[in-house]
Design a protein around this motif. Structure first.
Motif, mmCIF file in Angstrom:
data_model
loop_
_atom_site.group_PDB
_atom_site.id
_atom_site.type_symbol
_atom_site.label_atom_id
_atom_site.label_comp_id
_atom_site.label_asym_id
_atom_site.label_seq_id
_atom_site.Cartn_x
_atom_site.Cartn_y
_atom_site.Cartn_z
ATOM 1 N N PHE A 19 0.867 -1.192 0.000
ATOM 2 C CA PHE A 19 0.000 0.000 0.000
ATOM 3 C C PHE A 19 0.895 1.231 0.000
ATOM 4 O O PHE A 19 1.899 1.281 0.705
ATOM 5 C CB PHE A 19 -0.859 -0.035 1.260
ATOM 6 C CG PHE A 19 -2.161 0.725 1.210
ATOM 7 C CD1 PHE A 19 -2.756 1.116 0.041
ATOM 8 C CD2 PHE A 19 -2.808 1.035 2.397
ATOM 9 C CE1 PHE A 19 -3.965 1.801 0.028
ATOM 10 C CE2 PHE A 19 -4.017 1.712 2.404
ATOM 11 C CZ PHE A 19 -4.596 2.094 1.223
ATOM 12 N N GLU A 35 -4.905 3.380 6.192
ATOM 13 C CA GLU A 35 -5.659 4.333 5.385
ATOM 14 C C GLU A 35 -4.675 5.252 4.678
ATOM 15 O O GLU A 35 -3.705 5.724 5.278
ATOM 16 C CB GLU A 35 -6.598 5.155 6.264
ATOM 17 C CG GLU A 35 -7.508 6.067 5.486
ATOM 18 C CD GLU A 35 -8.553 6.766 6.348
ATOM 19 O OE1 GLU A 35 -9.080 7.794 5.896
ATOM 20 O OE2 GLU A 35 -8.817 6.296 7.465
ATOM 21 N N ASP A 36 -4.934 5.512 3.388
ATOM 22 C CA ASP A 36 -4.038 6.392 2.635
ATOM 23 C C ASP A 36 -4.594 7.814 2.623
ATOM 24 O O ASP A 36 -5.656 8.094 3.174
ATOM 25 C CB ASP A 36 -3.766 5.857 1.232
ATOM 26 C CG ASP A 36 -4.942 5.945 0.276
ATOM 27 O OD1 ASP A 36 -5.986 6.533 0.624
ATOM 28 O OD2 ASP A 36 -4.818 5.414 -0.845
ATOM 29 N N LEU A 38 -5.937 9.450 0.365
ATOM 30 C CA LEU A 38 -7.159 9.610 -0.418
ATOM 31 C C LEU A 38 -8.373 8.991 0.280
ATOM 32 O O LEU A 38 -9.479 9.010 -0.254
ATOM 33 C CB LEU A 38 -6.981 8.975 -1.801
ATOM 34 C CG LEU A 38 -5.822 9.532 -2.628
ATOM 35 C CD1 LEU A 38 -5.653 8.739 -3.909
ATOM 36 C CD2 LEU A 38 -6.034 11.002 -2.915
ATOM 37 N N GLN A 40 -8.684 5.765 1.038
ATOM 38 C CA GLN A 40 -8.824 4.338 0.765
ATOM 39 C C GLN A 40 -8.312 3.563 1.970
ATOM 40 O O GLN A 40 -7.317 3.949 2.595
ATOM 41 C CB GLN A 40 -8.040 3.943 -0.480
ATOM 42 C CG GLN A 40 -8.590 4.558 -1.737
ATOM 43 C CD GLN A 40 -7.775 4.157 -2.956
ATOM 44 O OE1 GLN A 40 -6.554 4.131 -2.921
ATOM 45 N NE2 GLN A 40 -8.470 3.837 -4.032
ATOM 46 N N LYS A 41 -8.994 2.453 2.285
ATOM 47 C CA LYS A 41 -8.645 1.675 3.472
ATOM 48 C C LYS A 41 -8.344 0.231 3.094
ATOM 49 O O LYS A 41 -8.931 -0.308 2.158
ATOM 50 C CB LYS A 41 -9.794 1.708 4.472
ATOM 51 C CG LYS A 41 -10.090 3.099 4.970
ATOM 52 C CD LYS A 41 -11.270 3.100 5.919
ATOM 53 C CE LYS A 41 -11.569 4.515 6.361
ATOM 54 N NZ LYS A 41 -12.691 4.587 7.283
ATOM 55 N N LYS A 42 -7.428 -0.357 3.844
ATOM 56 C CA LYS A 42 -7.116 -1.778 3.721
ATOM 57 C C LYS A 42 -6.895 -2.314 5.124
ATOM 58 O O LYS A 42 -6.507 -1.576 6.033
ATOM 59 C CB LYS A 42 -5.832 -2.015 2.914
ATOM 60 C CG LYS A 42 -5.952 -1.765 1.445
ATOM 61 C CD LYS A 42 -4.684 -2.216 0.738
ATOM 62 C CE LYS A 42 -4.794 -2.010 -0.764
ATOM 63 N NZ LYS A 42 -3.631 -2.540 -1.477
#
Length: 65
Positions: A19, A35-36, A38, A40-42
């Motif tokens: 990531f 979380e980045d 932008l 987006q989550k992983k």
């Protein structure tokens, strides 16, 4: 810029990009939530193996069955 790149070491010991542009990491028992910038989550079942903040590098080690 303070974002980091997260790399994952799999069960075979191979390291790969997981990531990019991560700015939030929340470890919770055997899961790491990321979380980045932008939004987006992983999440992944892993543990934090290394934090190299000056290098903006985070290494996770995959765990689980």
């Amino acid at each position: 810029m303070c974002e980091s790149t997260v790399y994952l070491i799999d069960k075979n010991g191979k390291e790969s990009l997981f990531f990019e542009l991560v700015d939030k990491i929340v470890p919770d028992q055997n899961t790491v939530y990321l979380e980045d910038i932008l939004g987006q989550k992983k999440s992944i079942q892993a543990r934090i193996k290394e934090l190299a903040l000056v290098d903006h590098r985070i290494v996770l080690e995959e765990i689980g069955e």
